[in-house]
Design an enzyme around this catalytic site. Structure first.
Site, PDB file in Angstrom:
ATOM      1  N   CYS A  67      -1.227 -29.422   8.427  1.00 37.76           N
ATOM      2  CA  CYS A  67      -2.072 -28.661   7.506  1.00 37.76           C
ATOM      3  C   CYS A  67      -2.933 -27.707   8.331  1.00 37.76           C
ATOM      4  CB  CYS A  67      -2.891 -29.578   6.597  1.00 37.76           C
ATOM      5  SG  CYS A  67      -4.179 -30.535   7.417  1.00 37.76           S
TER       6      CYS A  67
ATOM      7  N   ARG B 225      -5.493 -33.106   4.448  1.00 32.50           N
ATOM      8  CA  ARG B 225      -4.174 -33.355   3.868  1.00 32.50           C
ATOM      9  C   ARG B 225      -3.192 -34.024   4.817  1.00 32.50           C
ATOM     10  NH1 ARG B 225      -3.586 -27.304   1.734  1.00 32.50           N
ATOM     11  NH2 ARG B 225      -4.801 -27.026   3.637  1.00 32.50           N
TER      12      ARG B 225
ATOM     13  N   ASP C 211      -6.123 -27.482  -0.810  1.00 37.09           N
ATOM     14  CA  ASP C 211      -7.007 -27.942   0.255  1.00 37.09           C
ATOM     15  C   ASP C 211      -8.290 -28.465  -0.394  1.00 37.09           C
ATOM     16  OD1 ASP C 211      -8.574 -28.397   2.476  1.00 37.09           O
ATOM     17  OD2 ASP C 211      -8.274 -26.395   3.333  1.00 37.09           O
TER      18      ASP C 211
END
Length: 175
Positions: A20, A26, A139
């Site tokens: 990520c 994440r 996000d």
């Protein structure tokens, strides 16, 4: 009828890297979740998971506390995670590189030295037919606990789908 057998003892593990932006939200979630699926199935020596970020902003730091808390609420332990940056020369070290949004996918494909390595890059939601149309895992960094929980839910579904795709081949000793 084909009979399943244990993976070959000399087989190399199937190596997955989740990537990520900063490796604090994440990608650590996915690393922890898939690792748990693998451990529960008794395949810990046959599938390895790591995570990293496209940027270096958080290298060496723990996962975001909201990530750790969201994982803990679902029974996972993310406390040992330390952020790192994806190294452009490490494509050959992975069989699958999983991106969380289109910006990660573009960056990783641009960094890949050749088509073989570019083909290793896949989107996280692509493994789950019901979520694939969304393409991007949002996000949660600039959001609240509810968003971290929602993102973790998306990652759990996709991780489970990914595991269902690779586990049978691993159990048969095929890579």
């Amino acid at each position: 009828m084909t009979r399943a057998h244990s993976p070959s003892e000399d087989a190399q593990p199937f190596r997955i890297s989740f990537v990520c932006t900063g490796n604090i939200c994440r990608s650590p979630m996915a690393e922890v979740v898939l690792r748990e699926h693998v451990a529960r199935a008794g395949l810990a020596g046959y599938i390895t998971t790591t995570s990293s970020g496209t940027g270096d902003w958080h290298v060496g730091e723990r996962a975001d506390q909201r990530t750790i808390d969201a994982l803990a609420r679902r029974g996972y332990d993310g406390s040992m995670h330390r952020a790192r940056q994806f190294e452009t020369d490490s494509f050959e070290n992975f069989d699958l590189i999983v991106a969380f949004d289109r910006s990660h996918e573009r960056i990783l494909r641009a960094w890949a030295p050749n088509e073989i390595e570019r083909d290793k890059v896949r989107m996280m939601l692509s493994f789950d037919a019901e979520q694939a149309h969304l393409r991007d895992v949002p996000d949660p960094y600039y959001s609240d606990d509810a968003m971290f929980d929602a993102v973790l839910g998306m990652i759990e579904r996709s991780s489970q789908a990914l595991f269902r795709q690779i586990a049978p081949a691993i159990r048969l000793g095929v890579r």
